[in-house]
Design an enzyme around this catalytic site. Structure first.
Site, PDB file in Angstrom:
ATOM      1  N   CYS A  53       4.998  -6.452   4.300  1.00 23.16           N
ATOM      2  CA  CYS A  53       5.902  -5.391   4.747  1.00 23.16           C
ATOM      3  C   CYS A  53       5.608  -5.003   6.197  1.00 23.16           C
ATOM      4  CB  CYS A  53       5.794  -4.176   3.829  1.00 23.16           C
ATOM      5  SG  CYS A  53       4.113  -3.583   3.585  1.00 23.16           S
TER       6      CYS A  53
ATOM      7  N   HIS B  16       2.265   1.064   2.659  1.00 19.57           N
ATOM      8  CA  HIS B  16       3.504   0.314   2.821  1.00 19.57           C
ATOM      9  C   HIS B  16       4.086   0.613   4.195  1.00 19.57           C
ATOM     10  CE1 HIS B  16       7.156  -1.716   1.723  1.00 19.57           C
ATOM     11  NE2 HIS B  16       7.893  -0.632   1.863  1.00 19.57           N
TER      12      HIS B  16
END
Length: 1108
Positions: free
Chosen positions: A198, A445
């Site tokens: 990510c 994330h």
């Protein structure tokens, strides 16, 4: 963030056996649960769990009461003794997972904490996020905190046998991504996450939406012969093209392969700032000598001037440096402008820190940085992660930090600019991208907010998904800080509950207004190389065809036809067992409703074999896992449709229809003829021929034999098939199975085929009989030994342990080789006379690294045991050459000892290697031969030091086998004479250095070297001070700033000069009583370890490398 594939010491999903029913508490008091300020209709809540009688909990896992956040039911799952680790294990669990409908999912961002009941600021807190589902209904931390730390009464975690656990849960309602079409809704597509990429996806989206950068990538020279998986320019061109023209999210595997990354790298989260620098440097290098050389510099490069200017003399030193991004402090700054103020802040060089100016000697000076020019695209890296020297760990700074949409770097008459700067350039910037990190220092994330054309519309790029977002979501919501929850009942005037926002901006990208038209330029197909367009349109067409085939798969049946030619082409080359690899034979995609007889006509057109000459057989999977032709299709079956035939002949749902085509070839020209009728007495057998001297196995044909016939009747035919003389003696074997072991048995040539239990599809391997001399000259003289070899042979790649990425050599071995066989072969290869001086280490298939523990001497039986890793098999082994035979080395223990010299105050490191049954006294005797003593009669002791406290003095008779020097420091020192002559009323006390951190609520932080001190019965603090100063050799001026305190369980009680020190301590031997000590409060002037900043990477990270 996806769960790691290997055991991780921070965050893993509990094993599946943890998802079974709740174990009874067996009579323990019930846990008391409270939910603080739980909003009725909100998605954020805090749960506090008080766990009494903690040490008496005997069950393996312990659940909290259920609490509700975001309309969902949750509970905390606790492993009081650890989940197969010496750590406390804590997870957040979906309390109602068993009763939820099939396919349910639930997203939560949460943090779990074990509260320090003495100093709340010292609580252990970890955070993460997860998409909960039926398979992963719990998520959290297997190694939350060491059990020894939890049970230590001085630490404050376990008080009155009660543990306090907090859970902050944020469970927002999320977009239904199943039905969300990013391209249709936003005009953009996302990037697939390979596991933990990510961070890379957010950066790639940012770079892609700088059209000038994208255009430059398109213009990098590539050729149609390049492969995307090995060419970074082509891989990036391909990726950008697909992002520009694809309707669905795009994969990044070709790009990461072009970086030289393996699967492990894709599951390793890196730092987005570091990747940005490494990628830009790599592209800059690839662009050299091309039409786009200098693009990276033109876009991202700025310059600043470092200067030192003397105050009292006319002297100034300057140095110009370039930058591609700027790292701005977040801690202590409220916004970007304050960070820039701090960046150019003037530092005074005076006193002991005067500047050595050429020809002027030491001078008072001022030191600073000013900017010569800023780049068109300004990348600001926000220092959200910093190393906390007090806590000796990495921390994330979640403080509120504001950034404007318009950034004016000419403000206050250009105070950031150097005198040499071009003042005609207007440094007014507009915000283009906000890269966000959501989570904590142990994981998280990344996603990005971007406005591609600098309009008011922001878009969120979160891996596969792209959504339109309001400006507030991209700006204010990413400032960080704390979020105040609305009160549940305002009438009670309760204190509002504040929730730390763990999602905040991590990187900002600004575009200078005067360069906006240049950077946000038009990019269309004319910028893309023709060969690239052709290649990618072909890929897109192939992808569309596969998609269509998949969508229409239920309308078709795939029929795979194996023929004798396939057996001949495969057996002995890449196939040795069974008859054929069906993935390598002719296949037909036929509509389900087509009659099978019509399909035979298609086969006739394709092969030239008339329909009347075709006989199709069904394959059958036997109980021993072999796969053989079993019976021919009946006339009735051939009358059915293809779909019906597949359903009736195969048990597996949607399975392919696999057939063997029998063709009867006649005459010298081998012309197809109708297949003769067979009876139940006819048995179809396949034959393989083995040449021992060539170590070669090949298919030679098949025969129909009568069940009551005997092998002796067909020996002449077999000799003819093999090209042998008709009277050559043959040996026959039946190939029965090859999993899990090879089974190949001798066939009695005089027994009937039925008596030998032979049936349709069986395989007979045969060879010419050898003389004894011939057998001795062959490695594998018969079929069984050859098949055993083939089944177990293994090419092993050997690497030196110190060079774990490079193959040193390869060896062909057998999986059945013993430990001794393997090390002997390796020793022979590396020219080592004594194989016992080799130590091998197995390979971790998930991390692509050596396993942490080497293989013990004869610790495994077979090579197969060395190569196995859970359910995977590796082909890599690591080796190292030892100075001692491994059996001898395994009987030794090596301890790292830090010796403190009493005369010189120097510290020297020593590795002491002794037999494991040795004692601490033996270690001391060995150490005495290596160090300088103050006198020949000096006595030594060894201490266990951890975090600047003495936890233990090792008894001389303690065995060294169980002493751990991995986590504690083992310190050796001379025992002072005064300690040998302790009076009855004398105290031996611990003395530690400490300071109080104002940023941590005045919390006590220890530092420096702890030591023991003898305190006499009526000795005052003033008298003790004299001896302490003499021991530490601290100058008067500095020592006058020291404060002395008695500390009990971390709480300081400051002492006066006339107080009797011994009265504060128990009058007994307090060895190991580290919670009661005399504290010396002063500033820590010792230089910080220079290497520490390189060791504070996230524990799931390693440096970003692009290898190609």
């Amino acid at each position: 963030m996806a769960p790691p594939l290997d055991e991780d010491e921070n965050m893993v999903v509990p094993p599946q056996d943890l998802n079974d029913g709740i174990e009874p508490m067996e009579g323990h008091g019930e846990s008391v649960a409270t939910v603080e300020n739980q909003p009725v209709d909100d998605h954020i809540g805090k749960f506090t769990w008080t766990v009494p009688n903690f040490t008496k909990i005997s069950v393996r896992k312990h659940y909290s009461e259920t609490f509700v956040v975001g309309g969902y039911k949750w509970r905390v799952l606790l492993f009081p003794r650890g989940n197969n680790v010496d750590q406390l294990s804590i997870y957040l669990d979906c309390a109602d997972s068993v009763s939820l409908p099939s396919g349910w999912t639930r997203f939560a961002h949460f943090n779990l904490a074990v509260v320090n009941q003495y100093e709340p600021k010292m609580s252990v807190r970890k955070d993460t996020q997860h998409q909960f589902n039926a398979r992963e209904s719990d998520w959290g931390f297997t190694s939350f905190m060491p059990l020894h730390e939890l049970y230590d009464p001085s630490k404050g975690f376990l008080v009155n046998d009660t543990l306090l656990i907090e859970a902050d849960v944020n469970a927002p309602k999320v977009v239904d991504y199943w039905s969300h079409d990013s391209k249709k809704e936003t005009g953009f597509v996302g990037l697939k996450n390979q596991g933990a990429t990510c961070y890379m996806n957010s950066l790639l989206q940012t770079l892609y939406h700088l059209p000038y950068f994208r255009k430059a990538v398109y213009h990098m020279p590539t050729t149609e012969n390049d492969a995307p998986s090995s060419s970074i320019p082509l891989a990036l061109q391909s990726l950008f093209y697909k992002m520009q023209y694809s309707d669905t999210c795009v994969a990044t595997k070709d790009l990461t392969k072009s970086f030289g990354w393996d699967t492990y790298e894709s599951f390793m989260q890196h730092d987005v700032q570091e990747l940005n620098r490494v990628l830009c440097e790599k592209l800059e290098d690839k662009m050299k000598g091309t039409a786009v050389e200098g693009t990276i510099q033109n876009l991202f490069e700025g310059h600043h001037m470092n200067y030192i200017e003397c105050i009292n003399v006319d002297y100034k030193s300057t140095r110009k440096e370039s930058f591609y991004d700027l790292q701005l402090d977040v801690k202590g700054c409220r916004n970007v402008y304050e960070s820039f103020d701090k960046y150019v802040e003037i530092e005074r060089m005076e006193g002991d820190n005067k500047y050595q100016a050429d020809n002027h000697g030491l001078q008072d000076a001022k030191k600073g940085v000013l900017f010569i020019d800023f780049p068109p695209v300004l990348q600001l890296q926000l220092k959200r992660f910093e190393y906390d020297f007090m806590r000796d760990c990495m921390v994330k700074i979640n403080d509120r930090y504001e950034f404007p949409q318009q950034l004016d770097l000419d403000r206050d008459n250009g105070k950031y600019l150097s005198p040499d700067a071009d003042r005609s350039v207007r440094n007014l910037y507009t915000l283009h991208s906000v890269l966000v990190h959501s989570g904590g220092v142990t994981g998280g994330h990344y996603y990005a907010f971007i406005r591609p054309t600098l309009t008011d519309q922001w878009y969120k790029f979160d891996d596969e998904h792209v959504t339109k977002e309001e400006t507030k979501r991209a700006l204010e919501d990413q400032y960080g800080g704390e979020e105040e929850l609305p009160q549940q009942n305002p009438a009670f005037n309760q204190t509002p509950f504040k929730f730390t926002k763990y999602s905040n901006a991590y990187m900002l990208v600004y575009i200078r207004d005067t360069d906006k038209d240049k950077v946000i330029c038009n990019v269309d197909e004319k910028d893309i190389a023709q060969h690239l367009q052709i290649r990618l349109k072909k890929e897109q067409g192939e992808k569309e065809r596969r998609r269509k085939d998949k969508a229409e798969a239920h309308l078709y049946t795939v029929i795979k036809i194996a023929r004798d030619e396939d057996l001949g082409n495969q057996i002995g080359k890449h196939l040795f067992f069974d008859l054929v690899d069906h993935d390598a034979v002719k296949s037909y995609r036929i509509q389900q409703e087509v009659p099978f007889k019509m399909f035979k006509e298609e086969v006739a057109k394709d092969t030239g074999i008339p329909v009347s000459c075709q006989k199709f057989w069904l394959w059958a999977r036997r109980q021993n896992h072999t796969y053989r032709p079993n019976r021919p299709l009946t006339e009735l079956e051939e009358m059915e449709t293809v779909g019906k035939l597949k359903e009736t002949s195969t048990k597996a749902h949607n399975a392919e229809l696999k057939l063997w085509l029998e063709v009867n070839l006649t005459g010298q020209e081998r012309i197809p003829a109708p297949v003769p009728d067979r009876t139940k007495e006819d048995i179809l057998l396949f034959f393989k021929l083995y040449h021992p001297e060539k170590e070669e196995l090949r298919f030679v044909g098949r025969l129909f034999v009568k069940a009551n016939g005997r092998p002796i009747d067909i020996l002449e035919k077999l000799c003819e098939m093999a090209g042998f003389a008709s009277n050559d003696e043959l040996r026959l074997f039946e190939e029965i199975k090859f999993e899990p072991t090879v089974m190949c048995e001798h066939i009695d040539k005089k027994s009937t085929f039925r008596g030998s239990q032979l049936e349709n599809g069986d395989i007979i391997c045969y060879q010419k009989a050898l003389t004894k001399d011939e057998e001795e000259n062959c490695r594998y003289p018969d079929v069984p030994s050859f098949l055993e070899y083939v089944c177990n042979r293994q090419i092993v790649h050997f690497r030196r342990l110190e060079k774990p990425k490079e193959d040193e050599f390869c060896l062909e071995l057998s999986k059945q080789h013993t430990y001794d066989d393997v090390v002997e072969r390796v020793a022979l290869k590396v020219g080592l006379e004594d194989p016992s001086k080799l130590r091998l280490t197995s390979h971790n298939c998930y991390s692509q690294q050596p396993k942490p523990q080497p293989i013990k001497y004869r610790g495994v039986e077979r090579l197969s045991d060395m190569l196995g890793h859970y359910n995977q098999t590796s082909d890599i082994l690591y080796f190292e050459t030892l100075d001692l035979p491994l059996p001898e080395l395994q009987g030794l223990k090596t301890l790292k000892i830090a010796y403190h010299n009493a005369k010189t105050e120097e510290v020297s490191a020593h590795n002491i290697r002794l037999p494991k049954q040795s004692t601490v006294g033996d270690v001391i005797n060995e150490l005495k031969t290596k160090v300088e003593l103050s006198s020949p009669t000096a006595e030594l002791r060894i201490l266990e030091v951890f975090y600047h406290k003495i936890y233990k003095i090792f008894p001389l008779n303690e065995k060294i086998e169980n002493i751990n020097d991995q986590y504690w420091t083992l310190r050796a020192e001379e025992i002072p004479d005064e300690e040998k002559e302790l009076g009855v009323q004398d105290c031996l006390i611990h003395v530690y250095h400490f300071l109080r951190d104002p940023a941590q609520n005045q919390m006590v932080q220890n530092f420096g070297e702890p030591f023991f001190l003898v305190v006499r019965e009526n000795e005052t603090l003033a008298e003790v001070k004299v001896r302490v100063q003499n021991k530490l050799q601290v100058p008067d001026e500095e020592f006058s700033k020291y404060k002395f305190a008695f500390l009990s369980l971390g709480r300081p009680e400051y002492l006066q000069d006339d107080e009797i020190v011994a009265s504060k301590f128990q009058r007994k031997d307090t060895y190991g009583a580290w919670e009661y000590y005399l504290g010396l409060e002063h500033s820590d002037t010792a230089p910080k370890r220079a290497h520490q900043t390189n060791q504070v990477r996230h524990n799931f990270e390693k440096p970003v490398k692009i290898y190609n």
